[in-house]
Design an enzyme around this catalytic site. Structure first.
Site, mmCIF file in Angstrom:
data_model
loop_
_atom_site.group_PDB
_atom_site.id
_atom_site.type_symbol
_atom_site.label_atom_id
_atom_site.label_comp_id
_atom_site.label_asym_id
_atom_site.label_seq_id
_atom_site.Cartn_x
_atom_site.Cartn_y
_atom_site.Cartn_z
ATOM 1 N N GLY A 1 2.403 -22.589 65.620
ATOM 2 C CA GLY A 1 3.107 -23.848 65.433
ATOM 3 C C GLY A 1 4.046 -24.192 66.562
ATOM 4 N N GLY B 1 4.713 -21.229 62.675
ATOM 5 C CA GLY B 1 5.149 -21.764 61.392
ATOM 6 C C GLY B 1 5.433 -20.631 60.413
ATOM 7 N N ASP C 1 -5.003 -23.759 65.090
ATOM 8 C CA ASP C 1 -4.834 -25.125 64.595
ATOM 9 C C ASP C 1 -3.713 -25.848 65.346
ATOM 10 O OD1 ASP C 1 -2.833 -23.517 63.449
ATOM 11 O OD2 ASP C 1 -2.753 -24.698 61.604
ATOM 12 N N GLU D 1 -4.034 -16.700 65.549
ATOM 13 C CA GLU D 1 -4.342 -16.989 64.145
ATOM 14 C C GLU D 1 -5.538 -16.234 63.597
ATOM 15 O OE1 GLU D 1 -1.767 -20.179 65.668
ATOM 16 O OE2 GLU D 1 -3.569 -19.208 66.421
#
Length: 375
Positions: free
Chosen positions: A114, A65, A145, A137
């Site tokens: 993402g 992302g 996530d 991350e």
């Protein structure tokens, strides 16, 4: 325009969606996520759409992302814009995971963060010799996530903890071996496979799988692959705390040099201490939760990370790794022993802020179970 960064091809009952930001490694922007969500929701209601193929233009499927935009919003005091971005992304991940329409994710290139959310939750996940997968991350001051607490926790043994904490990279063969990919197809045959899927009219999972199987190869795992080290991974990453995991890894090299173990320790020691502890707890709890529960809980954590009341490691990590690129983040707290259980617990609680709400997920069409449950 969203129509330019997400290309749509209609081939009979098949829809081919191509992420089209090759120079930016197809990093997901807010307009891209909105467009993908709009398309996936419309396909759920369209009886003429039987199969969705998702791929990326260039050398990446999707490298994650747009974290830099999120951090810029936070720096400008607009942290809610960043949480809105993540909210929409998690809803998209959920829609993909629970869609009654089969999805073929062609992961020919970089798949990170993402990018994993929009591919791994799909029914068919094709890796190639070009695939590079990672959830890095923790090195950015964030945590694994986009539903990673669901799909990492369901990998063999404690391989998921290893990937989330060490940010380790996998190739296509390793993705297939671990179950993150369902098939391995040489990149030179992807065009032919896509044409076959579009021309066959196959719409049920069994027929689609049969077509992909005819193109599938069994790749060779490199001798240096971490997947050959499952015994060491299970022995060390099954420990209760991050400190115990690192201590167990250090014991492995106390009497014998092992470059793989040394690299793993170094990766973890360079990552954000608080991010490591959040990631471990999130994956452990994810084993007992459904995909929706995982995403709702992850949104709580993400909102706390973005607001930055407990730690501002996300801003610092992105500064050091992505923006200024000095690769020397100053974490706060800087040591694992300074990250208390109380601090970690706060990340898993609702954000007490006017107007903030928990993630609300759309109803599952026809009560269809998450297709990723086979992991």
């Amino acid at each position: 325009m969203a129509s330019q960064v997400v290309l749509v091809e209609e081939k009979s009952v098949v829809r081919i969606l191509t992420l089209n930001r090759p120079k930016q490694l197809n990093v997901l922007t807010s307009p891209m996520i909105s467009r993908l969500l709009e398309l996936f929701l419309s396909y759920q209601k369209n009886p003429n759409v039987k199969l969705i193929i998702l791929k990326g233009q260039g050398r990446a499927f999707c490298a994650g992302g747009d974290v830099i935009s999120c951090v810029n919003d936070i720096r400008r005091g607009c942290w809610r814009l960043a949480t809105d971005f993540m909210y929409k992304q998690y809803v998209l991940d959920y829609v993909i995971a629970t869609s009654p329409k089969p999805q073929v994710s062609i992961m020919d290139g970089i798949v990170m963060g993402g990018g994993a959310g929009i591919s791994i939750h799909g029914r068919f996940r094709i890796a190639t010799e070009n695939t590079v997968f990672a959830m890095p991350e923790a090195a950015l001051g964030h945590f694994a996530d986009v539903g990673a607490s669901y799909f990492l926790s369901r990998l063999p043994g404690f391989f998921g903890e290893y990937l989330g904490l060490a940010g380790a990279r996998l190739d296509g063969a390793e993705m297939l071996a671990s179950g993150l990919a369902t098939h391995f197809v040489p990149s030179m045959r992807l065009k032919e496979l896509t044409e076959d899927l579009c021309g066959s009219g196959a719409s049920d999972a069994a027929s689609i799988s049969k077509i992909i199987d005819t193109y599938t190869q069994q790749p060779h795992l490199k001798d240096s692959s971490a997947y050959h080290r499952l015994d060491v991974i299970d022995k060390c990453f099954s420990r209760n705390t991050v400190e115990e995991i690192i201590f167990a890894l250090e014991r492995e090299i106390a009497h014998k040099t092992d470059d793989w173990v040394s690299r793993t320790i170094l990766s973890m020691k360079k990552a954000s201490p608080i991010s490591l502890k959040i990631t471990l707890r999130s994956i452990r709890e994810g084993r007992a939760l459904g995909i929706g529960q995982c995403l709702i809980r992850e949104f709580r954590i993400t909102s706390q990370v973005i607001k930055g009341d407990i730690s501002k490691d996300l801003i610092e990590g992105c500064r050091a790794i992505l923006i200024e690129k000095d690769n020397n983040p100053k974490w706060e707290p800087s040591r694992l022993e300074d990250v208390t259980e109380r601090m970690v617990e706060k990340y898993f609680q609702r954000l007490e802020d006017d107007g903030w709400e928990d993630l609300k997920l759309p109803p599952i069409p026809n009560s269809h179970p998450p297709l990723i449950s086979k992991l």
